[in-house]
Design an enzyme around this catalytic site. Structure first.
Site, short mmCIF file in Angstrom:
data_model
loop_
_atom_site.label_atom_id
_atom_site.label_comp_id
_atom_site.label_asym_id
_atom_site.label_seq_id
_atom_site.Cartn_x
_atom_site.Cartn_y
_atom_site.Cartn_z
N CYS A 104 -67.34 70.03 -30.05
CA CYS A 104 -68.08 70.47 -29.17
C CYS A 104 -68.16 72.19 -29.25
CB CYS A 104 -67.67 70.20 -27.65
SG CYS A 104 -68.76 71.04 -26.49
N ASN A 154 -64.60 64.39 -35.09
CA ASN A 154 -64.37 62.97 -34.51
C ASN A 154 -63.18 62.20 -35.53
OD1 ASN A 154 -67.00 63.68 -33.57
ND2 ASN A 154 -66.63 62.26 -32.35
N ARG A 204 -75.10 63.60 -34.48
CA ARG A 204 -75.12 64.37 -33.26
C ARG A 204 -73.82 65.35 -33.13
NH1 ARG A 204 -72.11 65.63 -28.95
NH2 ARG A 204 -71.52 63.31 -28.64
N ASP A 205 -72.72 64.54 -32.73
CA ASP A 205 -71.39 65.56 -32.54
C ASP A 205 -71.05 66.18 -33.86
OD1 ASP A 205 -68.88 66.15 -31.59
OD2 ASP A 205 -68.82 64.26 -30.61
N HIS A 211 -64.24 57.64 -27.09
CA HIS A 211 -64.68 58.45 -28.14
C HIS A 211 -63.59 59.55 -28.48
CE1 HIS A 211 -68.17 61.78 -29.23
NE2 HIS A 211 -66.96 62.59 -29.02
N1 COA Z 1 -84.15 70.57 -23.40
C1 COA Z 1 -85.18 71.47 -23.52
N2 COA Z 1 -85.13 72.57 -22.76
C2 COA Z 1 -84.41 72.65 -21.71
C3 COA Z 1 -83.61 71.42 -21.43
C4 COA Z 1 -83.40 70.37 -22.43
N3 COA Z 1 -82.69 69.52 -22.16
N4 COA Z 1 -83.07 71.97 -20.41
C5 COA Z 1 -83.46 73.04 -20.13
N5 COA Z 1 -84.35 73.61 -20.81
C6 COA Z 1 -85.06 74.70 -20.75
C7 COA Z 1 -85.69 74.84 -19.46
O1 COA Z 1 -87.00 74.63 -19.24
C8 COA Z 1 -85.68 76.52 -19.58
O2 COA Z 1 -86.62 77.02 -20.48
P1 COA Z 1 -87.39 78.34 -20.06
O3 COA Z 1 -86.42 79.62 -20.06
O4 COA Z 1 -88.39 78.45 -21.14
O5 COA Z 1 -87.85 78.26 -18.64
C9 COA Z 1 -84.36 76.99 -20.07
O6 COA Z 1 -84.04 75.79 -21.06
C10 COA Z 1 -83.16 77.07 -19.23
O7 COA Z 1 -83.01 76.04 -18.21
P2 COA Z 1 -81.80 75.91 -17.28
O8 COA Z 1 -82.30 74.52 -16.44
O9 COA Z 1 -81.64 77.12 -16.50
O10 COA Z 1 -80.75 75.63 -18.29
P3 COA Z 1 -79.48 76.08 -18.26
O11 COA Z 1 -79.74 77.56 -19.23
O12 COA Z 1 -78.71 76.30 -16.95
O13 COA Z 1 -78.54 75.30 -19.60
C11 COA Z 1 -78.18 73.03 -19.85
C12 COA Z 1 -78.21 73.99 -19.02
C13 COA Z 1 -77.64 71.93 -19.77
C14 COA Z 1 -79.87 72.84 -20.56
C15 COA Z 1 -77.41 73.67 -21.28
O14 COA Z 1 -76.26 74.08 -20.88
C16 COA Z 1 -77.14 72.51 -22.41
O15 COA Z 1 -78.03 71.98 -23.03
N6 COA Z 1 -75.93 72.23 -22.58
C17 COA Z 1 -75.51 71.01 -23.52
C18 COA Z 1 -74.67 71.51 -24.41
C19 COA Z 1 -74.26 70.58 -25.41
O16 COA Z 1 -75.21 70.10 -26.09
N7 COA Z 1 -72.87 70.63 -25.94
C20 COA Z 1 -72.47 69.22 -26.69
C21 COA Z 1 -72.69 67.97 -26.42
S1 COA Z 1 -71.54 67.41 -25.23
ZN ZN Z 2 -67.34 64.35 -29.32
#
Ligand code: COA
Ligand code: ZN
Length: 302
Positions: free
Chosen positions: A236, A245, A12-13, A203
């Site tokens: 990240c 890590n 993952r990371d 972590h």
């Molecule tokens: N898995 C799959 N699709 C997802 C989802 C998820 N967990 N969360 C939201 N979506 C989809 C929504 O259904 C929407 O789809 P559409 O455009 O087809 O309708 C789209 O993504 C946008 O949804 P929204 O709720 O507005 O999300 P956002 O654009 O505000 O993004 C997060 C918010 C949290 C989903 C995003 O910022 C994220 O995934 N961040 C994590 C980043 C990461 O992994 N960082 C490293 C690890 S710490």
């Molecule tokens: Zn990390």
């Protein structure tokens, strides 16, 4: 008898920040090799929008593969309720949520403020049901942030206390490798005073070379559960300047040489490292133990 629990977070990371995509079949072979080496807890991927992090698009299939490995605790990251539902449906045993103590990193990473993210995790915890997966609240950027700089310790404690209300366990994460051992001891001690045994995991990132020192400091504070990444992959994508890590191979050696059993076999770990390297050959690989090998006459902890 394992005296310390190591969770491999490379799939993952590590892969979320790699420039190359590891083929799904290589990911499966790598995870199987990690488990064969004795890593009985692996964070195999994240349920984030595939468009955002294409390397995590196959996490459902990867979880399915990992669930078939006997005795393996399958961990997945979720950034919101939707990710939680996907992870739960896939059957992950433990779901971890990144809850940044830095306001700026939180908005950059999950587009929510820290308090909004706490409420998102609370919703997931309420949806879980009796048979549901274990839920971890990971306080990220708990030791500093590349965007915001200083992260107030009071804020770290406040978020940890809130998460402990409804999470099974709480971890503290140095997402960008800013921590030092004195700070690690102080922050872990403060959070432990507030939430006791709910504080479980540490972590650390090795960005400034202090990953092992910080792990040792946390161990001295009673922490027995550590994340690490094979070859030191990681970082990240939404925290500028974040890198890998603490290195699994070196962390295993540190504990084993101290007489603290990890349950992990060093030679099999190196075999898993080869598979990993084959899957992302252009990624830089780190780790002193893989270069130097075990010392003459070395014996693993009993
Ligand atoms: N898995 C799959 N699709 C997802 C989802 C998820 N967990 N969360 C939201 N979506 C989809 C929504 O259904 C929407 O789809 P559409 O455009 O087809 O309708 C789209 O993504 C946008 O949804 P929204 O709720 O507005 O999300 P956002 O654009 O505000 O993004 C997060 C918010 C949290 C989903 C995003 O910022 C994220 O995934 N961040 C994590 C980043 C990461 O992994 N960082 C490293 C690890 S710490
Ligand atoms: Zn990390």
């Amino acid at each position: 008898m394992r005296q310390v629990q190591i969770c491999e977070v490379g799939p993952r990371d590590g892969l979320q920040n790699a420039k190359q995509l590891m083929p799904t079949e290589t990911k499966k072979a790598w995870i199987s090799a990690l488990a064969a080496a004795g890593l009985n807890e692996i964070e195999v991927g994240s349920f984030v929008p595939p468009k955002l992090i294409p390397a995590m698009a196959d996490t459902g299939e990867i979880v399915k593969h990992a669930l078939a490995i006997p005795g393996l605790k399958v961990v997945a990251l979720a950034p919101n309720v939707k990710g939680f539902e996907r992870a739960r449906e896939a059957g992950a045993h433990k779901i971890t949520f990144p809850v940044s103590a830095s306001h700026q990193h939180s908005v950059s990473n999950v587009r929510m403020t820290p308090d909004q993210m706490v409420e998102e995790v609370r919703k997931a915890a309420q949806m879980r049901g009796a048979q549901g997966p274990e839920i971890e609240g990971a306080v990220s950027t708990a030791f500093g942030c590349t965007m915001q700089g200083n992260v107030p310790e009071d804020e770290v404690v406040r978020i940890a206390v809130k998460l402990a209300e409804f999470c099974d366990c709480v971890a503290l994460a140095d997402t960008v490798g800013y921590a030092n051992p004195v700070q690690v001891k102080r922050v872990f001690r403060r959070v432990k005073q507030e939430i006791g045994d709910k504080l479980e995991g540490a972590h650390f990132h090795n960005t400034r070379g202090l990953g092992l020192a910080n792990a040792l400091a946390a161990w001295e504070e009673g922490v027995r559960s550590f994340d690490s990444s094979m070859g030191g992959l990681g970082g990240c994508p939404f925290a500028p300047g974040a890198s890998g890590n603490v290195i699994t191979e070196d962390l295993v050696f540190m504990f084993e040489s101290m007489g603290v059993s990890t349950g992990i076999d060093f030679d099999k770990l190196l075999a898993a490292r080869k598979i990993m390297h084959g899957g992302v050959p252009d990624e830089p690989l780190y780790g002193h133990m893989a270069l130097a090998g075990l010392p003459k006459g070395f014996r693993a902890a009993a």
